[in-house]
Design a protein around this motif. Structure first.
Motif, mmCIF file in Angstrom:
data_model
loop_
_atom_site.group_PDB
_atom_site.id
_atom_site.type_symbol
_atom_site.label_atom_id
_atom_site.label_comp_id
_atom_site.label_asym_id
_atom_site.label_seq_id
_atom_site.Cartn_x
_atom_site.Cartn_y
_atom_site.Cartn_z
ATOM 1 N N ALA A 195 0.825 -1.029 0.101
ATOM 2 C CA ALA A 195 0.028 0.027 0.071
ATOM 3 C C ALA A 195 0.870 1.240 -0.027
ATOM 4 N N SER A 196 2.005 1.139 0.693
ATOM 5 C CA SER A 196 2.973 2.585 0.877
ATOM 6 C C SER A 196 3.443 2.769 -0.541
ATOM 7 N N PHE A 197 3.784 1.631 -1.290
ATOM 8 C CA PHE A 197 4.562 2.104 -2.535
ATOM 9 C C PHE A 197 3.518 2.546 -3.651
ATOM 10 N N PHE A 198 2.421 1.744 -3.498
ATOM 11 C CA PHE A 198 1.233 2.068 -4.457
ATOM 12 C C PHE A 198 0.977 3.572 -4.070
ATOM 13 N N SER A 199 0.870 4.199 -3.175
ATOM 14 C CA SER A 199 0.845 5.482 -2.784
ATOM 15 C C SER A 199 1.635 6.348 -2.996
ATOM 16 N N GLY A 200 2.986 5.966 -2.858
ATOM 17 C CA GLY A 200 3.926 6.870 -3.039
ATOM 18 C C GLY A 200 4.210 7.234 -4.665
ATOM 19 N N VAL A 201 3.633 6.131 -5.495
ATOM 20 C CA VAL A 201 3.718 6.417 -6.871
ATOM 21 C C VAL A 201 2.600 7.122 -7.396
ATOM 22 N N SER A 202 1.246 6.744 -6.958
ATOM 23 C CA SER A 202 -0.003 7.193 -7.596
ATOM 24 C C SER A 202 -0.169 8.333 -6.709
ATOM 25 N N ARG A 203 -0.007 8.549 -5.462
ATOM 26 C CA ARG A 203 -0.246 9.461 -4.670
ATOM 27 C C ARG A 203 -2.184 9.319 -4.145
ATOM 28 N N LEU A 204 -2.561 8.056 -4.405
ATOM 29 C CA LEU A 204 -3.886 8.034 -3.841
ATOM 30 C C LEU A 204 -3.999 7.746 -2.462
ATOM 31 N N THR A 205 -5.015 7.995 -1.998
ATOM 32 C CA THR A 205 -5.291 7.773 -0.238
ATOM 33 C C THR A 205 -6.496 6.795 -0.012
ATOM 34 N N ILE A 206 -7.641 7.542 -0.121
ATOM 35 C CA ILE A 206 -8.838 6.934 0.240
ATOM 36 C C ILE A 206 -9.201 5.665 -0.881
ATOM 37 N N SER A 207 -9.054 5.518 -2.230
ATOM 38 C CA SER A 207 -9.500 4.726 -2.991
ATOM 39 C C SER A 207 -8.562 3.413 -2.724
ATOM 40 N N LEU A 208 -7.003 3.924 -2.625
ATOM 41 C CA LEU A 208 -6.103 2.867 -2.399
ATOM 42 C C LEU A 208 -6.536 1.908 -1.161
ATOM 43 N N THR A 209 -6.713 2.900 -0.059
ATOM 44 C CA THR A 209 -7.009 2.005 1.221
ATOM 45 C C THR A 209 -8.298 1.019 1.065
ATOM 46 N N VAL A 210 -9.128 1.405 0.308
ATOM 47 C CA VAL A 210 -10.452 0.652 0.208
ATOM 48 C C VAL A 210 -10.251 -0.387 -0.728
ATOM 49 N N ILE A 211 -9.262 -0.285 -1.690
ATOM 50 C CA ILE A 211 -9.062 -1.376 -2.686
ATOM 51 C C ILE A 211 -7.958 -2.289 -1.931
ATOM 52 N N MET A 212 -6.967 -1.944 -0.944
ATOM 53 C CA MET A 212 -6.222 -2.990 -0.365
ATOM 54 C C MET A 212 -7.069 -3.926 0.722
ATOM 55 N N VAL A 213 -8.199 -3.323 1.320
ATOM 56 C CA VAL A 213 -9.059 -3.875 2.113
ATOM 57 C C VAL A 213 -10.009 -4.873 1.292
ATOM 58 N N GLU A 214 -10.209 -4.556 0.172
ATOM 59 C CA GLU A 214 -11.105 -5.237 -0.769
ATOM 60 C C GLU A 214 -10.558 -6.481 -1.326
ATOM 61 N N ILE A 215 -9.146 -6.254 -1.826
ATOM 62 C CA ILE A 215 -8.372 -7.204 -2.502
ATOM 63 C C ILE A 215 -7.673 -8.207 -1.224
ATOM 64 N N THR A 216 -7.878 -7.711 -0.362
ATOM 65 C CA THR A 216 -7.161 -8.563 0.841
ATOM 66 C C THR A 216 -8.048 -9.417 2.005
ATOM 67 N N ASN A 217 -9.259 -8.556 2.259
ATOM 68 C CA ASN A 217 -10.106 -9.053 3.346
ATOM 69 C C ASN A 217 -9.599 -8.771 4.352
ATOM 70 N N ASP A 218 -8.446 -8.007 4.712
ATOM 71 C CA ASP A 218 -7.563 -8.082 5.830
ATOM 72 C C ASP A 218 -8.275 -6.435 6.499
ATOM 73 N N VAL A 219 -9.434 -6.478 7.213
ATOM 74 C CA VAL A 219 -9.788 -5.223 7.831
ATOM 75 C C VAL A 219 -9.113 -5.002 9.055
ATOM 76 N N GLN A 220 -8.446 -5.776 9.681
ATOM 77 C CA GLN A 220 -7.773 -5.534 10.919
ATOM 78 C C GLN A 220 -6.309 -4.741 10.924
ATOM 79 N N SER A 221 -5.874 -4.828 9.485
ATOM 80 C CA SER A 221 -4.764 -3.920 9.169
ATOM 81 C C SER A 221 -5.045 -2.678 8.605
ATOM 82 N N LEU A 222 -6.384 -2.188 8.838
ATOM 83 C CA LEU A 222 -6.827 -1.108 7.896
ATOM 84 C C LEU A 222 -6.079 0.323 8.501
ATOM 85 N N LEU A 223 -5.963 0.516 9.816
ATOM 86 C CA LEU A 223 -5.321 1.657 10.402
ATOM 87 C C LEU A 223 -3.937 1.590 9.855
ATOM 88 N N LEU A 224 -3.167 0.498 9.860
ATOM 89 C CA LEU A 224 -1.792 0.519 9.567
ATOM 90 C C LEU A 224 -1.619 0.969 8.030
#
Length: 800
Positions: free
Chosen positions: A527-556
């Protein structure tokens, strides 16, 4: 002098916007300041846009977003059913279904070709070894921002992008299908809503009411979002991605319709994937399994500790630094690539060279992925007891590494105590990271409880090669996406950081130490490198949760994403914004950033008159045919303000605008020509319908040129006139000359304007503002010149 002439060629183009020929060029008067040796960074930056890039920038015209609010449009609107949008929702659903089907086909074809490729490679290895254009996403973003970019939504582009994307991903290049899929979705949104193709000769009148710029862009936006939703099985992420990165014009109605389109795309892909694998029917149609539905399914969620935020902060900073470096290197490589191809004058040779470059990159990639793993030994598959799948499966052999066994001996089953089946399976770490498909490699890195399955050597090797080869591949003549490489690179260094923690703190399987898992930090790093290249924030966070189902890591993930964006913004723009600038696409950022002599300028301190073009050519409600023909023949202005007098003794005031294309269509219809004394005629004047004047372009430009020449020279047309009043856009936006420049910019971008008329206190036209007047380098030039010219006055005042 050459630079001034090149810019004047630009100003003579579509965006010259009504400068009177007999008046001095405003830009020419501004230019001498750049000869000062003490020029600011802004001057040096604009100087780089002086010749070739300025000419390339002027190729792209601007587009209107709002429909011309004329009499003929309102008359046509009266015949349309109000607030009956069943056809709009039908189209949104149809676009989603078609894009979802396309996404399914891309995945199936890629998987089939990868399987076929590795069957051939395995035979090759056993015999010899004894032991795919840019994604098109920047162009879609530029088009939706209001820049006219030719040929990006036609059937040829669709076919070429589809084939190139499938072959590029399946070939083993370090790329993914995401960027091309967004482009393909946008093409489908455009094609289905317009239902016409000049190449195929198809013109179906099914959805004629959507043949306007606003609806066209809305359907393209929905199609782009559906592309993300299909390829990632992430409908909410697709919606937010279009909102944050793709679309420049947004409202709640479009949000709902795009949401519906993304839902249909994800549903269609999931439905088809539920029973088909490699085009072979597997049964269970309509049964959505989690491992198929969730792209990088994390099966074991971990309890979190506040200590986990420390490595997450480090990963966010590292992601911003590496992301900025990736953008810098990619832009440098693409500049070098563009320079090299520009030196090849012969078109056929240039195309051949681009193809050869893609082949060279492919050979380099395949060589690295095939031969590098032979320098690594085979590693046993190890899964921690707490993550052992034997509780849900009969044996551990289901956790199979497939191709990554590579040159390792085949696994055998051993029956231990209590008849438990165990496997002595081994795998090649480098092969799993380099030779595997990118999506499967990310899945390996994200898995939890696999602390010892990848070592530092294989992770560092894969990171270096993936970083460099992905940077080289992006921008080559293959349709390739960067999302999978961005996730992969981030997952690699995230896994390394997790491995360092394991080396320091040891393997912990207890409740309070289970968070020390390399798989967890691989996801955060991705998620950090994706954001570092694209500068996305909100949509990137949601996409990461949707593709991993890892809600527990949301804050990290949120913390790493925010830090990566903040750090990356210190060094350069996002990759997509940088590519837009490199391709000289006139894109208006959401917020203007103007710098003069290393100082940021506050646009609230400037007025619209500071950047407008003065000496505007205007039209009257009743214009002579010969005059209009001469005006159109001698200029290439894209629109003209229309003025009128409410009373004969009053001054002419601004009424609205009319476009060049509308004037050409009017001149093609002699039936509407009038004499000056038409008021005495008994028959009502002829008015063209809205369907006739809403043409997107002239069908025969050469014939129009001949017609304008005829009108200009034939004495008969000196006595004929056109009544422009029914066709004038009387809702054209205007601002007063003293209006805040910051707010002028916001109005221009938010409403998707093509022209903005500037008037004085008496509503008289004094200037015009176009898209290219609001580009950052133009603002730096004009406002910087004002700052420079005003400086001596302030110095004198201080001395007095």
């Amino acid at each position: 002098m050459a630079s001034i002439l090149s810019y004047k060629r630009c100003e003579d183009g579509e965006e010259q916007m009504l400068l009177a020929e007999e008046r001095p060029d405003l830009i020419e008067s501004l230019d001498p300041r750049c000869n000062d040796s003490n020029n600011s960074r802004s001057c040096s930056r604009s100087a780089s846009l002086r010749e070739e890039e300025r000419e390339r920038l002027c190729i792209h015209e601007s587009l209107d977003y709002l429909i011309s609010h004329s009499k003929v449009y309102k008359k046509w609107l009266q015949g349309q059913t109000y607030r009956m949008d069943w056809d709009r929702w039908l189209l949104m659903g149809l676009i989603g279904i078609v894009v979802g089907t396309l996404g399914f086909l891309i995945h199936q074809i890629i998987d089939y070709l990868i399987k076929l490729k590795w069957e051939l490679v395995e035979n090759y290895i056993q015999f010899f070894c004894p032991t795919g254009a840019p994604s098109g996403l920047p162009e879609v973003i530029g088009f939706l921002n209001g820049a006219s970019i030719q040929h990006i939504f036609n059937i040829k582009t669709f076919g070429g992008t589809f084939v190139s994307c499938v072959l590029a991903v399946a070939s083993g290049l370090f790329c993914g299908p995401e960027g091309p899929m967004i482009h393909l979705g946008a093409i489908i949104g455009y094609g289905l809503s317009q239902f016409k193709s000049e190449i195929l000769g198809i013109h179906l009148p099914s959805f004629t009411r959507f043949w306007n710029s606003a609806d066209k862009r809305n359907f393209i936006t929905a199609g782009a979002g559906a592309g993300i939703a299909s390829v990632f099985h992430a409908p909410v992420g697709g919606l937010l991605f279009t909102l944050e990165e793709v679309a420049s014009f947004w409202d709640i109605k479009l949000a709902w319709q795009t949401f519906f389109c993304c839902m249909m795309a994800a549903f269609t892909t999931d439905l088809l994937s539920s029973s088909l694998c490699g085009f072979v029917y597997r049964g269970q149609f309509g049964f959505f399994k989690a491992e198929k539905r969730i792209l990088f399914w994390v099966k074991n969620l971990l309890d979190m500790s506040v200590l986990a935020f420390v490595p997450a902060i480090f990963l966010g900073i590292l992601g911003g630094l590496l992301g900025a470096l990736f953008v810098f290197l990619n832009i440098k490589i693409n500049k070098l690539r563009m320079w090299f191809f520009s030196t090849i004058l012969k078109t056929s040779l240039r195309k051949t060279s681009k193809l050869l470059e893609s082949v060279l990159v492919l050979v380099l990639t395949i060589t690295a992925t095939v031969y590098l793993p032979y320098f690594f030994h085979c590693t046993p598959v190890k899964i921690l007891p707490m993550f052992d799948l034997t509780s849900k499966s009969k044996n551990i052999s289901q956790v199979k590494w497939q191709i990554s066994e590579y040159n390792c001996p085949p696994a055998t089953l051993q029956i231990g105590p209590n008849l438990v089946k165990n496997s002595n399976q081994t795998f090649n770490e480098a092969a799993a990271l380099l030779a595997e498909n990118g999506m499967r490699g990310i899945m390996y890195l994200f898995r939890r409880g696999t602390h010892e399955e990848f070592g530092y050597a294989s992770l560092f090797t894969a990171l270096v090669f993936y970083f460099l080869l992905s940077c080289l591949t992006a921008g080559s003549a293959v349709a390739s996406g960067l999302v999978i490489p961005m996730l992969y690179i981030g997952a690699l260094y995230g896994r390394i950081v997790g491995l360092i923690l394991v080396s320091i703190l040891g393997i912990r399987t207890d409740e309070y130490g289970a968070w020390i898992d390399p798989g967890l930090f691989a996801a955060v790093g991705a998620a950090s490198f994706f954001s570092g290249v694209s500068r996305l924030t909100i949509s990137l966070t949601v996409i990461m949760v949707e593709i991993t189902n890892d809600v527990q890591s949301l804050l990290l993930i949120m913390l790493a994403v925010m830090l990566a964006k903040m750090v990356g913004d210190w060094f350069n723009m996002s990759l997509y914004s940088s590519l837009l600038k490199l391709k000289c696409i006139p894109y208006l950022d959401a917020e203007p950033f103007v710098c003069h002599r290393k100082n940021w300028l506050n646009l609230e301190l400037f007025a619209a008159s500071d950047v407008m073009k003065p000496n505007v050519k205007v039209l009257h409600l009743k214009e002579n045919i010969a005059f209009l023909a001469q005006l159109l023949a001698n200029t290439s202005h894209s629109a003209f303000p229309v003025v009128y007098k409410s009373k004969p003794d009053q001054a002419e005031v601004f009424l609205g605008t009319i476009t060049r294309l509308e004037l050409c269509v009017l001149l093609e219809n002699e039936a509407i020509f009038e004499t000056e004394s038409v008021e005495d005629s008994r028959s009502p004047p002829t008015i063209l319908s809205y369907q006739k004047i809403r043409a997107e372009k002239l069908l025969d430009q050469q014939w129009m040129t001949m017609l304008l020449g005829c009108y200009s020279t034939d004495p008969r047309y000196q006595r004929l006139f056109i009544n422009l009043e029914p066709y004038v856009n009387k809702s054209a936006v205007s601002v007063q000359a003293h209006f805040s420049l910051q707010r002028t910019y916001i109005i221009f971008r938010s409403l998707g304007l093509r022209h903005l008329t500037v008037v004085n206190f008496h509503n008289q036209v004094v200037g015009i503002i176009t898209r290219k007047d609001l580009m950052s380098f133009q603002l730096e030039e004009k406002l910087g010149f004002q700052q420079t010219s005003q400086q001596p006055h302030s110095d004198e005042e201080s001395l007095n």
